[in-house]
Design a protein around this motif. Structure first.
Motif, PDB file in Angstrom:
ATOM      1  N   ALA A 140      -1.244   1.921   4.544  1.00  0.00           N
ATOM      2  CA  ALA A 140      -2.276   2.194   3.538  1.00  0.00           C
ATOM      3  C   ALA A 140      -3.574   1.459   3.865  1.00  0.00           C
ATOM      4  O   ALA A 140      -4.675   2.023   3.753  1.00  0.00           O
ATOM      5  N   MET A 141      -3.467   0.203   4.262  1.00  0.00           N
ATOM      6  CA  MET A 141      -4.659  -0.576   4.601  1.00  0.00           C
ATOM      7  C   MET A 141      -5.375   0.012   5.813  1.00  0.00           C
ATOM      8  O   MET A 141      -6.607   0.007   5.888  1.00  0.00           O
ATOM      9  N   ALA A 142      -4.623   0.522   6.776  1.00  0.00           N
ATOM     10  CA  ALA A 142      -5.246   1.150   7.944  1.00  0.00           C
ATOM     11  C   ALA A 142      -5.921   2.459   7.561  1.00  0.00           C
ATOM     12  O   ALA A 142      -7.000   2.791   8.070  1.00  0.00           O
ATOM     13  N   LEU A 143      -5.312   3.219   6.658  1.00  0.00           N
ATOM     14  CA  LEU A 143      -5.886   4.511   6.259  1.00  0.00           C
ATOM     15  C   LEU A 143      -7.200   4.357   5.490  1.00  0.00           C
ATOM     16  O   LEU A 143      -8.079   5.211   5.589  1.00  0.00           O
ATOM     17  N   ILE A 144      -7.339   3.291   4.729  1.00  0.00           N
ATOM     18  CA  ILE A 144      -8.593   3.080   3.987  1.00  0.00           C
ATOM     19  C   ILE A 144      -9.599   2.269   4.803  1.00  0.00           C
ATOM     20  O   ILE A 144     -10.712   2.031   4.341  1.00  0.00           O
ATOM     21  N   LEU A 209      -3.924  -1.937  -3.481  1.00  0.00           N
ATOM     22  CA  LEU A 209      -5.258  -1.389  -3.201  1.00  0.00           C
ATOM     23  C   LEU A 209      -6.254  -1.778  -4.279  1.00  0.00           C
ATOM     24  O   LEU A 209      -7.403  -2.138  -3.987  1.00  0.00           O
ATOM     25  N   MET A 210      -5.845  -1.727  -5.547  1.00  0.00           N
ATOM     26  CA  MET A 210      -6.781  -1.998  -6.639  1.00  0.00           C
ATOM     27  C   MET A 210      -7.001  -3.486  -6.877  1.00  0.00           C
ATOM     28  O   MET A 210      -8.083  -3.893  -7.293  1.00  0.00           O
ATOM     29  N   LEU A 211      -5.998  -4.310  -6.603  1.00  0.00           N
ATOM     30  CA  LEU A 211      -6.136  -5.741  -6.875  1.00  0.00           C
ATOM     31  C   LEU A 211      -6.601  -6.539  -5.665  1.00  0.00           C
ATOM     32  O   LEU A 211      -7.281  -7.555  -5.834  1.00  0.00           O
ATOM     33  N   ALA A 212      -6.236  -6.109  -4.463  1.00  0.00           N
ATOM     34  CA  ALA A 212      -6.576  -6.880  -3.262  1.00  0.00           C
ATOM     35  C   ALA A 212      -7.639  -6.205  -2.413  1.00  0.00           C
ATOM     36  O   ALA A 212      -8.594  -6.857  -1.974  1.00  0.00           O
ATOM     37  N   THR A 272       6.742   5.806   3.286  1.00  0.00           N
ATOM     38  CA  THR A 272       5.578   6.398   3.960  1.00  0.00           C
ATOM     39  C   THR A 272       4.893   7.421   3.063  1.00  0.00           C
ATOM     40  O   THR A 272       3.657   7.428   2.934  1.00  0.00           O
ATOM     41  N   LEU A 273       5.689   8.297   2.427  1.00  0.00           N
ATOM     42  CA  LEU A 273       5.110   9.273   1.498  1.00  0.00           C
ATOM     43  C   LEU A 273       4.464   8.575   0.306  1.00  0.00           C
ATOM     44  O   LEU A 273       3.404   8.998  -0.183  1.00  0.00           O
ATOM     45  N   GLY A 274       5.077   7.512  -0.181  1.00  0.00           N
ATOM     46  CA  GLY A 274       4.487   6.759  -1.286  1.00  0.00           C
ATOM     47  C   GLY A 274       3.166   6.130  -0.905  1.00  0.00           C
ATOM     48  O   GLY A 274       2.219   6.101  -1.707  1.00  0.00           O
ATOM     49  N   SER A 275       3.068   5.628   0.325  1.00  0.00           N
ATOM     50  CA  SER A 275       1.814   5.053   0.804  1.00  0.00           C
ATOM     51  C   SER A 275       0.719   6.117   0.874  1.00  0.00           C
ATOM     52  O   SER A 275      -0.422   5.895   0.453  1.00  0.00           O
ATOM     53  N   LEU A 276       1.075   7.293   1.401  1.00  0.00           N
ATOM     54  CA  LEU A 276       0.096   8.386   1.482  1.00  0.00           C
ATOM     55  C   LEU A 276      -0.331   8.845   0.089  1.00  0.00           C
ATOM     56  O   LEU A 276      -1.513   9.150  -0.139  1.00  0.00           O
ATOM     57  N   LEU A 277       0.608   8.879  -0.843  1.00  0.00           N
ATOM     58  CA  LEU A 277       0.282   9.291  -2.211  1.00  0.00           C
ATOM     59  C   LEU A 277      -0.690   8.323  -2.868  1.00  0.00           C
ATOM     60  O   LEU A 277      -1.665   8.733  -3.513  1.00  0.00           O
TER      61      LEU A 277
END
Length: 441
Positions: A140-144, A209-212, A272-277
């Motif tokens: 997730a961090m890499a995708l954003i 994502l929202m807190l860090a 992985t699907l949860g991270s993409l979601l």
């Protein structure tokens, strides 16, 4: 608690003098040269050295996080098995799976272990690597764009090694068969387990994502919220899937026990699907400028007072950002009032007349730029120098009161004498009972 700053020596030993200069490295303060704490690493490029630090931080952080969590899970399952000997489905699984009997105490113990372990270790390693410990979070961090893909790949390797090491150590240290593997329980089907893992991981990753990843005033306590998020997700998932939410958390015990269930793939695909979601929803609200829907939630009192929100004209996040520093500049009203604040030379700054006249000055506002971290040498310069703070009898002096408020607060009281005599002492005095310009109101 020791109040001294840590030493810059590699090891601080008694009867050892000041740090000796490193041969071959000339320290030149005029050129701003800074020596490395470990000079032997000087040959290594900074990018490579930082990647190595990130890998070591993630390895140790993942190891500590899962070591504590696995050990506590082992304790809970061993105790549950001992208390329910002979009970149907209450013993330790021959496949190494954790106890998933409908025992609320055991499930709560396991959820607390994972949540608290993550909160503590994420807080400890927050400044080193960000405290990821999870390939789904790393993805997730890499995708954003918060972590580059090269660093993400190295971190992923470190996380696998750290998790496997933690499982191996727990297996070696604790007696009995290790029972910490994630397995399906409660008649949960493979498809159900997949989607349970997906949604629970999405909750955990979106919290991160929202807190860090989103920077705000509460970012420094983000590990607390992240640990609580894992705790609540574990409460909902341990009984049915083992509550993995982390591919290496499920992979490591399987490697140590050399037992891989046929549905092990759901513990990789689900997170992985949860991270993409979570990344998709995060980008969705960012595109919609979510900041304008409920602005100013972490403003302090002064910032909220200076914040002027017009929903009709606020269309972007920049329109509702924290009040800028230029709002703190003195207004025309302040300059006009400051010009009129010119008491007679014989008036006593401790007198009631002086305080009443000073109360006509409007209240000033302190903006974030005025209360940020000290960046100038004045922060370490000690007490104010005589003559630094003067009576506000001109526009310039009154304006400087706002800028030098801290120095004014620490200025000593003049011992005696009238206004001219106190001015001859250097003008470094303050009014009795006043600590800021706002106290003249």
């Amino acid at each position: 608690m020791n109040v001294n700053a840590p030493s810059d020596r590699l090891i601080n030993l008694p009867f050892i003098g000041k740090r000796m200069p490193v041969p071959g490295i000339e320290h030149n303060p005029d050129k701003g040269h800074k020596e490395l704490r470990f000079p032997g690493l000087g040959f290594m490029p900074n990018k490579l050295r930082n990647s190595f630090i990130a890998m070591m931080g993630e390895f140790v952080g993942t190891f500590l996080f899962l070591f504590l969590a696995f050990a506590a899970t082992q304790v809970a399952n061993t105790a549950a098995a001992a208390a329910n000997v002979g009970g149907q489905g209450s013993g330790q699984s021959t496949s190494g799976g954790l106890s998933q009997a409908p025992n609320a105490g055991t499930l709560l113990y396991i959820a607390l272990a994972f949540g608290f372990s993550l909160a503590v270790n994420a807080w400890v390693f927050f400044r080193i690597t960000g405290g990821l410990f999870n390939p789904a979070v790393t993805l997730a961090m890499a995708l954003i764009g918060a972590v580059n893909w090269g660093r993400a790949g190295l971190i992923f390797i470190a996380q696998i090694l750290g998790a496997t090491s933690a499982a191996a150590v727990v297996s070696a240290l604790y007696p009995g068969a290790m029972s910490v593997s994630t397995t399906l329980g409660g008649n949960t089907s493979i498809v159900q387990g997949l989607f349970i893992e997906m949604f629970l991981t999405a909750m955990l990753v979106f919290t991160i994502l929202m807190l860090a990843a989103e920077k705000h005033k509460g970012t420094f306590i983000a590990p607390v919220g992240i640990g609580l998020a894992l705790f609540t997700c574990e409460l909902a998932g341990v009984y049915f899937t083992g509550g993995s939410l982390n591919p290496v958390r499920s992979f490591a015990p399987c490697v140590v026990l050399r037992i891989f269930p046929g549905y092990h793939w759901i513990y990789w695909l689900g997170p992985t699907l949860g991270s993409l979601l979570s990344v998709g929803f995060y980008r969705f609200i960012k595109v919609l400028e979510y900041e304008t829907a409920n602005p100013g939630q972490d403003f302090n009192e002064k910032e909220a007072e200076a914040f002027d929100f017009d929903e009709e004209t606020a269309g972007t996040g920049a329109d509702v950002s924290r009040p800028a520093a230029q709002h703190a500049q003195p207004s025309a009203q302040l300059l006009h009032s400051a010009a009129s604040f010119n008491p007679s030379p014989t008036s006593d700054p401790d007198s009631k007349e002086f305080e009443e006249q000073g109360s006509q000055l409007p209240k000033t506002r302190t903006m974030p730029a005025d209360i940020g971290r000290p960046t100038s040498s004045s922060a370490a310069s000690g007490p104010p120098v005589p003559g630094q703070i003067k009576r506000p009898n001109t526009i310039t002096a009154a304006t400087n009161y706002h800028k030098d408020e801290n120095a004014y607060r620490n200025a000593p009281m003049a011992e005696s004498g009238s206004m001219p005599q106190r001015a001859e002492q250097g003008g470094t005095y303050r009014v009795s009972g006043a600590s800021t310009l706002g106290d003249f109101r």
